[in-house]
Write a protein that holds these residues in place. Structure first.
Motif, short mmCIF file in Angstrom:
data_model
loop_
_atom_site.label_atom_id
_atom_site.label_comp_id
_atom_site.label_asym_id
_atom_site.label_seq_id
_atom_site.Cartn_x
_atom_site.Cartn_y
_atom_site.Cartn_z
N GLY A 112 -42.32 50.63 56.92
CA GLY A 112 -41.95 49.23 57.13
C GLY A 112 -40.72 48.86 56.35
O GLY A 112 -40.75 47.97 55.49
N PRO A 113 -39.58 49.52 56.63
CA PRO A 113 -38.38 49.29 55.83
C PRO A 113 -37.80 47.89 56.02
O PRO A 113 -37.48 47.47 57.12
N GLN A 114 -37.67 47.20 54.89
CA GLN A 114 -37.14 45.84 54.91
C GLN A 114 -35.66 45.84 54.61
O GLN A 114 -35.19 46.55 53.72
N LEU A 115 -34.91 45.04 55.33
CA LEU A 115 -33.51 44.79 55.04
C LEU A 115 -33.42 43.56 54.15
O LEU A 115 -34.29 42.69 54.21
N ASP A 116 -32.39 43.49 53.34
CA ASP A 116 -32.22 42.36 52.44
C ASP A 116 -30.87 41.68 52.62
O ASP A 116 -29.87 42.34 52.94
N LEU A 117 -30.88 40.39 52.38
CA LEU A 117 -29.65 39.62 52.23
C LEU A 117 -29.38 39.51 50.73
O LEU A 117 -30.22 39.01 49.98
N TYR A 118 -28.24 40.02 50.31
CA TYR A 118 -27.82 39.92 48.91
C TYR A 118 -26.77 38.82 48.80
O TYR A 118 -25.83 38.77 49.61
N ILE A 119 -26.91 37.97 47.78
CA ILE A 119 -25.95 36.90 47.55
C ILE A 119 -25.49 36.96 46.10
O ILE A 119 -26.31 37.09 45.18
N ASN A 120 -24.20 36.86 45.88
CA ASN A 120 -23.68 36.79 44.52
C ASN A 120 -24.35 35.63 43.80
O ASN A 120 -24.39 34.50 44.32
N GLN A 121 -24.90 35.89 42.61
CA GLN A 121 -25.70 34.88 41.93
C GLN A 121 -24.92 33.61 41.63
O GLN A 121 -25.42 32.50 41.83
#
Length: 360
Positions: free
Chosen positions: A241-250
């Motif tokens: 169940g591979p999840q993709l992520d949204l990364y955002i600069n903190q």
């Protein structure tokens, strides 16, 4: 004194007192951000999740918050995505976290590990368990804020020039495999290969590699693997169940208004759901077409699965002993996995097993 000088020198209280607030609010209301994807445009399901997200953000913000989406390599190569978001080169990235296990194996727990959670369990751990909290604590080291944004569901086990019948068939096998799974393949005697999607077909055709995995029928069909490696093994025990992520600069995320933060969260959740819906809807037809083109569906034998499971668990114990980041997250992950599987065996698994054997 002009408005810019007021804003620069007076602080918020001074800005309000000077009557410059409307100009400040207006300046913050319209945003133009960039999102770099880890995937090529040809993968309309995975790359498309970022486009869906950007479209929803624009709609929900009344057109004031626009995000341009860029394919892998246009702004940043996939291996450099984490650093690009961390450094603020781009505000956002969309990726499979396990690509970065070389930085720290803990990244893989935010995506998929061999014999890990399936997609529903992953979402449950993230949204109602401790998953999102623990991963965000880990990502603070990289100045990243994260949101779940997509899942492929359980993947296929890949295309092989020769059928896998025993564990010994992995000995010396040159296998293109993504992410964290290569560590287990090595323990089985295989030789994991890191090859971009666009180069896999040629490598299989020339015999440079013996096998390759990608995602599943819908994406695999486009790449034509069945023409040069007929054995289509299943399941992809390393990607349940591979999840993709949204990364955002903190810092960029912290600068958003509460309204924009809520919009980002909702748009990511929408894209998260839509991505797997597309795979679940499109994989059946693609699988039928692959079989019609002489692809040979073959289940991994149970002794092979058992051996891979044993090596995976041994690897996780070793990592817990030497990587405190991994240990902290994996202890919670593994407990959730055990509890969830206890429940699923009585409901989802039994129901699915019956329905898939029924004549409809």
């Amino acid at each position: 004194m002009d408005r810019r000088s007021i804003i620069k020198n007076a602080g918020l209280a001074g800005v309000l007192a000077a009557g410059a607030a409307p100009a400040l609010v207006h300046a913050q209301a319209n945003l133009r951000w960039r999102l770099t994807s880890a995937f090529p445009k040809a993968l309309d399901t995975i790359y498309g999740a970022a486009e869906t997200f950007a479209k929803k953000v624009k709609e929900l913000s009344g057109g004031k918050f626009e995000i341009s989406v860029h394919a892998a390599g246009e702004l940043v190569p996939t291996p450099g995505l984490v650093d690009a978001v961390k450094n603020g080169t781009v505000e956002m990235g969309h990726t499979a976290p396990y690509y970065y296990f070389g930085k720290d194996e803990t990244f893989a727990l935010g995506c998929a590990i061999p014999f890990g959670l399936n997609s529903r369990q992953m979402s449950a751990w993230m949204y109602d368990g401790n998953g999102l909290k623990l991963m965000r604590e880990f990502y603070k080291q990289y100045d990243i804020m994260s949101f779940p944004m997509g899942n492929t569901g359980a993947q296929m086990g890949g295309w092989f020039r020769k059928e896998i019948k025993t564990v010994n068939d992995y000995k010396g096998l040159k296998f293109r495999v993504g992410g964290f799974a290569g560590k287990v393949i090595e323990r089985l005697g295989g030789v994991p290969q890191n090859i971009p999607g666009g180069e896999i077909y040629q490598a299989l055709e020339k015999g440079t590699i013996d096998a390759a995995e990608w995602v599943g029928p819908y994406d695999d069909q486009k790449l034509g693997f069945f023409k040069v490696a007929p054995f289509y093994h299943y399941p992809g025990w390393w990607e349940g169940g591979p999840q993709l992520d949204l990364y955002i600069n903190q810092k960029a995320y912290d600068s958003l208004s509460p309204e924009y933060k809520a919009i980002v969260e909702c748009a990511a959740a929408y894209a998260h759901t839509e991505m797997q819906a597309k795979y679940d809807a499109r994989n059946p037809g693609a699988l039928k077409q692959l079989v019609a083109n002489k692809a040979k569906l073959v289940a991994f034998p149970k002794p092979v699965m058992d051996a891979a499971f044993k090596e995976s668990m041994a690897l996780y114990s070793e990592l817990s002993a030497k990587n405190p980041n991994w240990k902290k997250v994996y202890e919670d992950y593994s407990k959730f996995r055990a509890e969830s599987n206890l429940w699923f065996r009585f409901t989802e698994a039994r129901f699915d097993s019956f329905m898939q054997g029924a004549k409809l």
